[in-house]
Design an enzyme around this catalytic site. Sequence first.
Site, PDB file in Angstrom:
ATOM      1  N   GLU A 112       0.865  -1.177   0.000  1.00 40.90           N
ATOM      2  CA  GLU A 112       0.000   0.000   0.000  1.00 40.90           C
ATOM      3  C   GLU A 112       0.901   1.226   0.000  1.00 40.90           C
ATOM      4  O   GLU A 112       1.808   1.339   0.819  1.00 40.90           O
ATOM      5  CB  GLU A 112      -0.885  -0.039   1.258  1.00 40.90           C
ATOM      6  CG  GLU A 112      -1.559   1.265   1.643  1.00 40.90           C
ATOM      7  CD  GLU A 112      -2.396   1.876   0.543  1.00 40.90           C
ATOM      8  OE1 GLU A 112      -2.999   1.151  -0.252  1.00 40.90           O
ATOM      9  OE2 GLU A 112      -2.415   3.124   0.490  1.00 40.90           O
ATOM     10  N   CYS A 157      -5.040  -1.040   6.763  1.00 38.53           N
ATOM     11  CA  CYS A 157      -5.219  -1.292   8.192  1.00 38.53           C
ATOM     12  C   CYS A 157      -6.378  -0.405   8.617  1.00 38.53           C
ATOM     13  O   CYS A 157      -6.276   0.378   9.551  1.00 38.53           O
ATOM     14  CB  CYS A 157      -3.963  -0.990   8.994  1.00 38.53           C
ATOM     15  SG  CYS A 157      -3.386   0.693   8.867  1.00 38.53           S
ATOM     16  N   HIS A 168      -6.400   3.446  12.893  1.00 36.05           N
ATOM     17  CA  HIS A 168      -6.143   4.856  13.208  1.00 36.05           C
ATOM     18  C   HIS A 168      -7.360   5.498  13.867  1.00 36.05           C
ATOM     19  O   HIS A 168      -7.219   6.450  14.633  1.00 36.05           O
ATOM     20  CB  HIS A 168      -5.721   5.630  11.956  1.00 36.05           C
ATOM     21  CG  HIS A 168      -4.403   5.155  11.430  1.00 36.05           C
ATOM     22  ND1 HIS A 168      -3.211   5.475  12.031  1.00 36.05           N
ATOM     23  CD2 HIS A 168      -4.087   4.336  10.403  1.00 36.05           C
ATOM     24  CE1 HIS A 168      -2.221   4.882  11.389  1.00 36.05           C
ATOM     25  NE2 HIS A 168      -2.726   4.183  10.395  1.00 36.05           N
ATOM     26  N   ARG A 207       0.553  -4.110  11.481  1.00 39.59           N
ATOM     27  CA  ARG A 207       1.967  -3.939  11.124  1.00 39.59           C
ATOM     28  C   ARG A 207       2.852  -3.530  12.289  1.00 39.59           C
ATOM     29  O   ARG A 207       4.045  -3.341  12.125  1.00 39.59           O
ATOM     30  CB  ARG A 207       2.100  -2.934   9.973  1.00 39.59           C
ATOM     31  CG  ARG A 207       1.687  -3.559   8.669  1.00 39.59           C
ATOM     32  CD  ARG A 207       1.283  -2.552   7.616  1.00 39.59           C
ATOM     33  NE  ARG A 207       0.546  -3.267   6.588  1.00 39.59           N
ATOM     34  CZ  ARG A 207      -0.737  -3.670   6.738  1.00 39.59           C
ATOM     35  NH1 ARG A 207      -1.417  -3.369   7.836  1.00 39.59           N
ATOM     36  NH2 ARG A 207      -1.322  -4.369   5.788  1.00 39.59           N
ATOM     37  N   SER A 240       4.669   1.494  10.038  1.00 42.02           N
ATOM     38  CA  SER A 240       5.546   1.498   8.857  1.00 42.02           C
ATOM     39  C   SER A 240       6.543   2.652   8.900  1.00 42.02           C
ATOM     40  O   SER A 240       7.541   2.609   8.177  1.00 42.02           O
ATOM     41  CB  SER A 240       4.749   1.511   7.549  1.00 42.02           C
ATOM     42  OG  SER A 240       4.071   0.280   7.399  1.00 42.02           O
ATOM     43  N   CYS A 253       0.130   4.699   5.383  1.00 43.20           N
ATOM     44  CA  CYS A 253       0.179   4.943   6.824  1.00 43.20           C
ATOM     45  C   CYS A 253       1.406   5.744   7.197  1.00 43.20           C
ATOM     46  O   CYS A 253       1.348   6.681   7.985  1.00 43.20           O
ATOM     47  CB  CYS A 253       0.268   3.614   7.575  1.00 43.20           C
ATOM     48  SG  CYS A 253      -1.320   2.882   7.879  1.00 43.20           S
TER      49      CYS A 253
HETATM   50 NI1  NFE Z   1      -1.799   1.304   6.281  1.00 42.52          NI
HETATM   51 FE1  NFE Z   1      -1.040   0.479   9.206  1.00 42.52          FE
HETATM   52  C1  NFE Z   1      -1.057  -1.122  10.015  1.00 42.52           C
HETATM   53  C2  NFE Z   1      -0.893   1.495  10.726  1.00 42.52           C
HETATM   54  S1  NFE Z   1       1.059   0.434   9.009  1.00 42.52           S
HETATM   55  S2  NFE Z   1      -1.351  -0.396   7.182  1.00 42.52           S
HETATM   56  O1  NFE Z   1      -1.123  -2.202  10.375  1.00 42.52           O
HETATM   57  O2  NFE Z   1      -0.771   2.154  11.596  1.00 42.52           O
HETATM   58  O3  NFE Z   1       1.917   1.797   8.826  1.00 42.52           O
END
Ligand code: NFE
Length: 582
Positions: A14, A65, A69, A493, A516, A564
Amino acid sequence: MNKRIVVDPITRIEGHLRIEAELGEDGAIKSAYSSGTMVRGIELILKGRDPREAWAFAQRICGVCTLVHGLASVRAVENALGYDIPANAQLIRNLMVGAQYVHDHVMHFYHLHALDWVDVVSALKADPKATSELAQSISSYAKSSPGYFADVQKKVKTFVESGQLGIFANGFWGHPEYRLPPEANLMALAHYLEALAWQRDVVQIHTIFGGKNPHPNFLVGGVPAPLSAGPGTAGDGSASTAVNIVTLNQVRAIIKSMRDFVEQVYIPDTLAIAGFYKDWFARGEGLGNFMTYGDFPADGHAKNSSLLIPAGVILNRDLSHIEPVDLNDPQQIQEFAAHSWYEYSVGKEAGLHPYVGETNLAYSGPKPPYEQLDVEKSYSWLKAPRWRNKAVEVGPLARVLMLYAKGHEQTRELTDGALKKLDLPLTAMFSTMGRTAARALETKIIADQMDGWLDSLLANINRGEVSVHNNVLWDPATWPAKARGVGFMEAPRGALAHWVVIKDGKIENYQAVVPSTWNAGPRDATGQSGAYEAALADRHQLADAKQPLEIQRTIHSFDPCLACAVHVVDPDGAELVSIEVT
Ligand code: NFE
Ligand code: MG
């Protein structure tokens, strides 16, 4: 400048990631550079807004993900304002995050990572009968007849013969480093297609509790899913809109489907594939430092309850000692922009704790487009987060190691069992394939917890306890003039936290430091590499520099999400600055 191998974009991830690697005389990667090439700036959009709505914006950081958030955001605001949430809300959040793990990890394995190990074109040469025998020797999964595999093969052959590989276009098919026999390739390919269909069921858990997927709804102080102890119908006989026994039975059935798929398909496939690539358990470690923030409160309460996944830091592979993590300590968590396309008001070499973090796009040096990254200066839209000035890896491997170090029984059984099957020592986990195996193992650990969370939720409902929201602090007039807080969780992640500073009822500062970014970030002020960079510099010999499959394997083992990591979906930096100004 030295000549470098450039991989841009890295596909099957992504977002937008560029890797540059320099080879030594022996042909192995000597140093590597990781660059996020798209800028975002959700932090800037959040300034001045009502903290209770921050989650809806923050959640748009990512659609992969999805939800994490949103949850980190509501937790940050709850932490700042001293909200405690009802046990039911916590259990529902656990179930939603659990479903996210299982969905995300299975999709990552089959759709983003498996084709680094599985050669689609070779699968066409497989004998369906032998494939069936192989499948039945490793799993009791029902779909394993010769006819089933023959049908899959026919389907894929039609694709390939039409010259339209579609989702399978642009692979390094035929690369000498693909080592699976055709039958193992066909089996994995069948499960690739199977997982595409299966995931439609899994995401229904989000629609049941959060109204939709992606981006289900959240609520500061609880969850927006009313619970009903009554039957599945409202008084007038129409279907009840509250979560009730009918929908919870549906959740039960989905959990079963998840657990079956993980146990009968995902784990056996991972171990079978890993067996052909055992040398990948000896490269791609990188840092050897691992960090978790912890998640999944056991008794339903976020405060003072034990977390299923413990928090801590493991340094230099030493599982006998775990350092505590304090997200409020300005000396512990800092983000550096020394090699990032940002400026800091305190100077580019400084590290800033997220409460005083800055998202300042004024950096005037060379940014995309370029021929080669200017690695001596700045080369990424990601910052470099550090724990006590150290680069650490976050994610499934960090979590499995933390659970293992703390003596978590199921983790030990699963890890030791998998390593025994592969005839490998525990140190094999510190590697590219170790990361991929750890992701599969933790998927089972989390999926297996889900029935228990659902049982607790049902027990509460049966006792007449249906509360899902605490609105005691809902009126901003009751808030202190100034408050700040951090919301943390374990996203698929890795360790994720959002820091919010609230002044006079509005957001004064907001910073998200995401998994990430920890893993894919560039060098810091002292020149230390991030996790991707370090992992690539750990024994990667390229069989064919024009087809850098090896780079892809190790980068994908982290499951990159650059959307992300460089939190406004607008590739035009100039336009974004004008958003900040207005
Ligand atoms: Ni956009 Fe996420 C996860 C978060 S990783 S996938 O799992 O926070 O940067
Ligand atoms: Mg950030």
